[in-house]
Design a protein around this motif. Sequence first.
Motif, PDB file in Angstrom:
ATOM      1  N   GLU A   1       0.704   4.259  -2.716  1.00  0.00           N
ATOM      2  CA  GLU A   1       0.480   5.664  -2.351  1.00  0.00           C
ATOM      3  C   GLU A   1       1.656   6.542  -2.804  1.00  0.00           C
ATOM      4  O   GLU A   1       1.458   7.659  -3.287  1.00  0.00           O
ATOM      5  CB  GLU A   1       0.275   5.779  -0.839  1.00  0.00           C
ATOM      6  CG  GLU A   1      -1.060   5.185  -0.402  1.00  0.00           C
ATOM      7  CD  GLU A   1      -1.189   5.003   1.105  1.00  0.00           C
ATOM      8  OE1 GLU A   1      -2.292   4.656   1.555  1.00  0.00           O
ATOM      9  OE2 GLU A   1      -0.188   5.188   1.830  1.00  0.00           O
ATOM     10  N   GLY A   2       2.865   6.018  -2.649  1.00  0.00           N
ATOM     11  CA  GLY A   2       4.049   6.763  -3.088  1.00  0.00           C
ATOM     12  C   GLY A   2       4.078   6.938  -4.595  1.00  0.00           C
ATOM     13  O   GLY A   2       4.474   7.989  -5.105  1.00  0.00           O
TER      14      GLY A   2
ATOM     15  N   TYR B   1       1.487   9.534  -5.512  1.00  0.00           N
ATOM     16  CA  TYR B   1       2.031  10.849  -5.153  1.00  0.00           C
ATOM     17  C   TYR B   1       3.009  11.342  -6.225  1.00  0.00           C
ATOM     18  O   TYR B   1       2.936  12.483  -6.686  1.00  0.00           O
ATOM     19  CB  TYR B   1       2.725  10.750  -3.788  1.00  0.00           C
ATOM     20  CG  TYR B   1       3.825  11.759  -3.573  1.00  0.00           C
ATOM     21  CD1 TYR B   1       3.530  13.053  -3.152  1.00  0.00           C
ATOM     22  CD2 TYR B   1       5.163  11.430  -3.818  1.00  0.00           C
ATOM     23  CE1 TYR B   1       4.552  13.980  -2.966  1.00  0.00           C
ATOM     24  CE2 TYR B   1       6.173  12.344  -3.645  1.00  0.00           C
ATOM     25  CZ  TYR B   1       5.873  13.621  -3.225  1.00  0.00           C
ATOM     26  OH  TYR B   1       6.877  14.538  -3.066  1.00  0.00           O
TER      27      TYR B   1
ATOM     28  N   ARG C   1       0.832  -1.201   0.000  1.00  0.00           N
ATOM     29  CA  ARG C   1       0.000   0.000   0.000  1.00  0.00           C
ATOM     30  C   ARG C   1       0.869   1.255   0.000  1.00  0.00           C
ATOM     31  O   ARG C   1       0.572   2.240  -0.691  1.00  0.00           O
ATOM     32  CB  ARG C   1      -0.908  -0.026   1.243  1.00  0.00           C
ATOM     33  CG  ARG C   1      -1.904   1.092   1.286  1.00  0.00           C
ATOM     34  CD  ARG C   1      -2.778   0.977   2.525  1.00  0.00           C
ATOM     35  NE  ARG C   1      -3.694   2.092   2.617  1.00  0.00           N
ATOM     36  CZ  ARG C   1      -4.457   2.339   3.685  1.00  0.00           C
ATOM     37  NH1 ARG C   1      -4.407   1.532   4.732  1.00  0.00           N
ATOM     38  NH2 ARG C   1      -5.265   3.379   3.718  1.00  0.00           N
ATOM     39  N   GLY C   2       1.962   1.209   0.745  1.00  0.00           N
ATOM     40  CA  GLY C   2       2.883   2.345   0.778  1.00  0.00           C
ATOM     41  C   GLY C   2       3.485   2.632  -0.584  1.00  0.00           C
ATOM     42  O   GLY C   2       3.655   3.792  -0.981  1.00  0.00           O
ATOM     43  N   GLN C   3       3.808   1.587  -1.339  1.00  0.00           N
ATOM     44  CA  GLN C   3       4.346   1.777  -2.685  1.00  0.00           C
ATOM     45  C   GLN C   3       3.282   2.355  -3.611  1.00  0.00           C
ATOM     46  O   GLN C   3       3.583   3.203  -4.452  1.00  0.00           O
ATOM     47  CB  GLN C   3       4.873   0.452  -3.248  1.00  0.00           C
ATOM     48  CG  GLN C   3       6.160  -0.022  -2.598  1.00  0.00           C
ATOM     49  CD  GLN C   3       7.287   0.970  -2.804  1.00  0.00           C
ATOM     50  OE1 GLN C   3       7.613   1.349  -3.916  1.00  0.00           O
ATOM     51  NE2 GLN C   3       7.880   1.416  -1.715  1.00  0.00           N
TER      52      GLN C   3
ATOM     53  N   MET D   1      -1.675  16.735  -1.079  1.00  0.00           N
ATOM     54  CA  MET D   1      -1.879  15.318  -1.389  1.00  0.00           C
ATOM     55  C   MET D   1      -3.318  14.918  -1.095  1.00  0.00           C
ATOM     56  O   MET D   1      -3.817  15.123   0.011  1.00  0.00           O
ATOM     57  CB  MET D   1      -0.901  14.501  -0.528  1.00  0.00           C
ATOM     58  CG  MET D   1      -0.884  13.032  -0.829  1.00  0.00           C
ATOM     59  SD  MET D   1      -0.314  12.662  -2.514  1.00  0.00           S
ATOM     60  CE  MET D   1      -0.835  10.946  -2.631  1.00  0.00           C
ATOM     61  N   PRO D   2      -4.019  14.357  -2.088  1.00  0.00           N
ATOM     62  CA  PRO D   2      -5.399  13.928  -1.859  1.00  0.00           C
ATOM     63  C   PRO D   2      -5.448  12.558  -1.165  1.00  0.00           C
ATOM     64  O   PRO D   2      -4.425  11.885  -1.028  1.00  0.00           O
ATOM     65  CB  PRO D   2      -5.947  13.810  -3.273  1.00  0.00           C
ATOM     66  CG  PRO D   2      -4.760  13.366  -4.076  1.00  0.00           C
ATOM     67  CD  PRO D   2      -3.574  14.076  -3.456  1.00  0.00           C
ATOM     68  N   GLU D   3      -6.638  12.184  -0.788  1.00  0.00           N
ATOM     69  CA  GLU D   3      -6.839  10.826  -0.275  1.00  0.00           C
ATOM     70  C   GLU D   3      -6.590   9.820  -1.399  1.00  0.00           C
ATOM     71  O   GLU D   3      -6.930  10.067  -2.554  1.00  0.00           O
ATOM     72  CB  GLU D   3      -8.287  10.690   0.228  1.00  0.00           C
ATOM     73  CG  GLU D   3      -8.586   9.368   0.892  1.00  0.00           C
ATOM     74  CD  GLU D   3     -10.089   9.174   1.177  1.00  0.00           C
ATOM     75  OE1 GLU D   3     -10.485   8.031   1.406  1.00  0.00           O
ATOM     76  OE2 GLU D   3     -10.837  10.165   1.134  1.00  0.00           O
ATOM     77  N   VAL D   4      -5.992   8.703  -1.048  1.00  0.00           N
ATOM     78  CA  VAL D   4      -5.757   7.630  -2.021  1.00  0.00           C
ATOM     79  C   VAL D   4      -6.447   6.372  -1.517  1.00  0.00           C
ATOM     80  O   VAL D   4      -6.240   5.966  -0.373  1.00  0.00           O
ATOM     81  CB  VAL D   4      -4.253   7.332  -2.177  1.00  0.00           C
ATOM     82  CG1 VAL D   4      -4.023   6.183  -3.163  1.00  0.00           C
ATOM     83  CG2 VAL D   4      -3.490   8.573  -2.631  1.00  0.00           C
TER      84      VAL D   4
END
Lengths: 778, 158
Positions: free
Chosen positions: A643-644, A647, A639-641, A681-684
Amino acid sequence: MRVVGKPLAKVDARAKVTGSTLYADDLIFSDTLFCKLLRSPHPYARIKHMDLNAAKAVEGVVAVITGNDLPVKYGILPISQDEHALESEKVRYVGDPVAAVAAFDEETAALAAEKIRVEYEVLDPVTSIEEALSEPTDEPIHDYGGPANIHKMAALSFGDLEAGFAEADHIREDVFFYGGNTHLPMEQHSAIATYVNGKLTLWSSTQTPHYVHRTISKVLDLPMQAIRVVATPHGGGFGGKTDPFSHELAVCKLAMVTGKPVKCTLTREEVFYAHRGRHPVLMWVRTGMKSNGRITAMHFKTALDGGAYGSYGVATMFYTGALQTTTYDIPAYRFEGARVFTNKAPCGPKRGHGTPQPRFALELHLDKMAEDLGLDPVEVRRRNYVSPNTTTVNWLRITSCGLEEITDQVLQASSYVNRQRAVGHGMGFAVASYLCGAGLPIYWNKLPHSECLIKLDRGGVTVYCGATDIGQGSDTVIATLVAEELGLWPSDIRLVTGDTGFAPVDLGSYSSRVTFMAGNAALDAARKLRNLLAEVAAESMGCLPGEIVTGDGKFGTLSFEETTQLAQERFGAISTVGSYRPPDLAGPYKGSGVGPSPAYSYSAAVVDIDVDPETGIIKVNKVWLAHDIGRSINPVSVRGQVEGGVYMGLGEALMEEQAYRKAMPKQPSMLDYKSLTSVDMPEVETILVETDDPEGPYGAKEVGQGPLLPVVPAVVSAVHDALGVWIDQVPVTPDKIMKALDAKAKGQAPRFGPKSFPDIAYPQYVKVDTPHVATQAI
Amino acid sequence: MSDSVIANFDVNGRSREVLVKPYHTLLEILREDLGLTGTKHGCELGECGACTVLVDGLPQLSCLLLPHQVEGKEITTIEGLAEGDELHPLQEAFVEAGAVQCGYCTPSMLLTAKALLEGDPSPSRQEIAEALSGNLCRCTGYEAITRAVELAATRMDT
């Protein structure tokens, strides 16, 4: 599974939250000298004379070196050996290094570097793709390639293009431009070298210690076994630390010259010059379509602004034409690409390497074709989606493919189909695909791409693997896979990674290859170790090895420590090894080395925006991103990847651009180079789809790069949805939107973007026979 | 060393007396003179926020502070956040929520968040985003960091 797929803490997170992780610039050894590079102030100039005397006379200066001390050329690709660590004859961009100083402290080194007198004969810089294509006023930037300042060209044709276009009900041409941008890692590049007893060790913030090792061997003429490169814990790469760099070679040479440790940390301004970022690419695409939306033929042309050196550029150029076919079944396809040299900081690989640019063009082009034909843009895509277990027209093997599932899920989550329509509000949809590791190594060899060694001693498990954790979590992936096999927790596993002296090879953290390739190597070694332990446990318990259940630190009824003791009593010292080499996947043509991968990930994005028609300012409300991950080894990291990636894609779509004025960098600072902050940064919403890839470790595929790709076209598609204008050039800054709205108001074509594609004398295309393609019914 | 001066301040509860150049920044003093390398540098120009420390409890950019500006002040760096082996709830939450990727901005994010929660124990998402807006991160897209601060706030509030 006990640990695979569980939201466990990353194995290196605790050290990072306490500040105890040592990054390259945190290292210091006894009697360390500090190095500063002197860089060219001119975009293009001949070096007439250099006078080092004033610099050498500064108190505290220990050594000054120039290109004469490092005469051997290098480059990451065997076919582009066009760089010197320090240039002695010609500088080719603002920031090109010409000398290096080692001194007792950094201030003295900087002061001395300023005292080096360099006499330049300034040449007329080449500043754009168009200029690079025409005859230069001065000599060409390099003594290879050509004509003019063309670095490399290619032309490939698959299937019967003319017949495909003849069959089409509708043909459309579009031109797009993708502005260049840079990685902007939070950590500035840093390296420190020692030379002791004829052995050189370099600690560096690099993504590719193996390739840096090879380059040092070549440039410094040292045998491979005399070198050790350690990739230190990494403060962000995104592709920007995958080339061997001048400062790395300079500290190695200075350590050899002075006999002392030498360290160099780039300033933030220098990081912008080191660059190797996203290539600016001009693109032309022509597609034939049946009235039902089925593609019959596609012709894609690209021109890349490569900057001053080769870097990965030849691969980048091929990538601008390679992956169009991994999402869409294109029966006939022609690609023509050209990369040019200009007098700007060298471009290279950035997250998505050469594929975000054509993906941006392709997705918007399909939107426009759908609009022409009165079809739904999602439906047009679906009609052309590749199917699992097929081969593309350019010989890429597709195995697991979750395109349909990610499309369904992202549409459902975002309510895209039933979206509210209002002027100033828009939503956009796009899909993309990316490699799970380059199928071929950078230099030709048949060796494994990843190797892993596991040492077992009195209950302690240590994994040695060259894989380099750049923050993406590869250490955690490897520890998780080994822990799963051995019934342990990832935190039980000790890791020695990114170290070419102590760990067996891994080619590096690029092309999203580590989970797939190093993961498979680790799994190979772990399974061998598990089998060995199961054998002694079974013997002790009086059952068959296959009956041994592992977990919670146990092998059957025995503790892990008891099992390892039994195993060491029986076998003595214990280690197992594993390796991974992808299957031979390259097609039968020159240039087929770029594109093949053992698997492809798939991503689909929906972006929701408000855009003010009075100002052109975009506010991104939300992004939905569905990703075919194969299987999540660690869902929190995955999930971090995602979102990154979202972004970084938004940054490229909206604001990030490495811009120049007459080849002078316009914004070599973090204040002027705009990136999204936490308030932008918007919600993802991340949606993970598991397709269980048959060859991935536990079915896993990549996530580091793919999710960036659909975000950029989805933003632009949303702008069109909101205001009815096409912005065929990123970043989509407000001025471009206002110009397109002006054009629309005047009754002109409602768009902003490049007007035409230059006439490039591509070579005669190579006609490639098509593989047996499992085509969808037309 | 004739142009050096003696600086006195507290770092993580320990009083320090350091002989420094008056033009060296607090960032340099912490990293190079005191060996506290947990404080990171990203630009040395006050643009990125990576060097944030707490000065008398408030987030400050250590790359823009000279020794005379922190004379007699209490400075908290990332090394001072945990109590011995026990992590601060923000540190726990960052580990759990996946707020740490490369980790280079992490110390600055944690210290900024600590100051935020001390002033407002239950900030909204928007307030968290505003508090962290001077600290750049290139890995996470800020999403997991925001979640981690929310998680820590919930735990610290109860």
